[in-house]
Design a protein around this motif. Structure first.
Motif: not given
Length: 159
Positions: A22, A105, A20, A17
């Motif tokens: 995120e 999500t 990237s 994450c």
């Protein structure tokens, strides 16, 4: 025999994450750990990690990993873990889990787990807001996701 630990899988997911760009909360991390374990059980007939997953109010949770990051509360986890150095086939499995489930999500993943048999069976009719530390059964996870994989394979053959 297991391949790794829940903490190492969590580290891999967090690094993925962060690399990237995120953001990931503890809630989402917990659901990704669950899907990594469930699909590993279904596809390889063995556990990815021995650490138990429990059927908490907000879905499956690995208590030790939850405790490690609970100070972040609902905020994104900012910790930068070291590279966990996983076997190539484990990294490939986790990359696939991230491609399929990582786009959702945290709340969507929670809702999905609440509709699936392993969490429902572990909760055994408890009210939605009642705490529980009942473990999710490896047998239930394996059979549920094997059946899902079989349905997907049959659909591919008929199209």
């Amino acid at each position: 025999m297991t391949e790794t630990s829940a903490n190492k899988v969590a580290d891999y997911i967090l690094r993925s994450c962060h690399d990237s760009g995120e953001l990931i909360s503890n809630l989402k991390l917990q659901k990704l750990l669950y899907y990594a374990q469930a699909w590993y059980l279904a596809l390889y007939d063995r556990s990815l990690f021995n650490d138990r997953l429990e059927a908490w109010v907000h879905g499956p949770v690995q208590p030790a990993v939850y405790g490690r990051f609970k100070h972040h509360r609902w905020d994104p986890i900012s910790d930068q873990p070291d590279d966990p150095k996983l076997p190539l086939h484990v990294s490939a499995h986790l990359d696939e889990i991230m491609q399929v489930y990582g786009v959702e999500t945290a709340y969507a993943l929670e809702l999905i787990t609440h509709r699936e048999a392993p969490w429902i069976e572990a909760r055994a009719g408890l009210p939605a807001d009642q705490p529980s530390n009942t473990p999710l059964s490896h047998k239930s996870m394996a059979s549920y996701y094997k059946a899902m994989a079989d349905r997907a394979a049959n659909n591919e053959r008929t199209t």
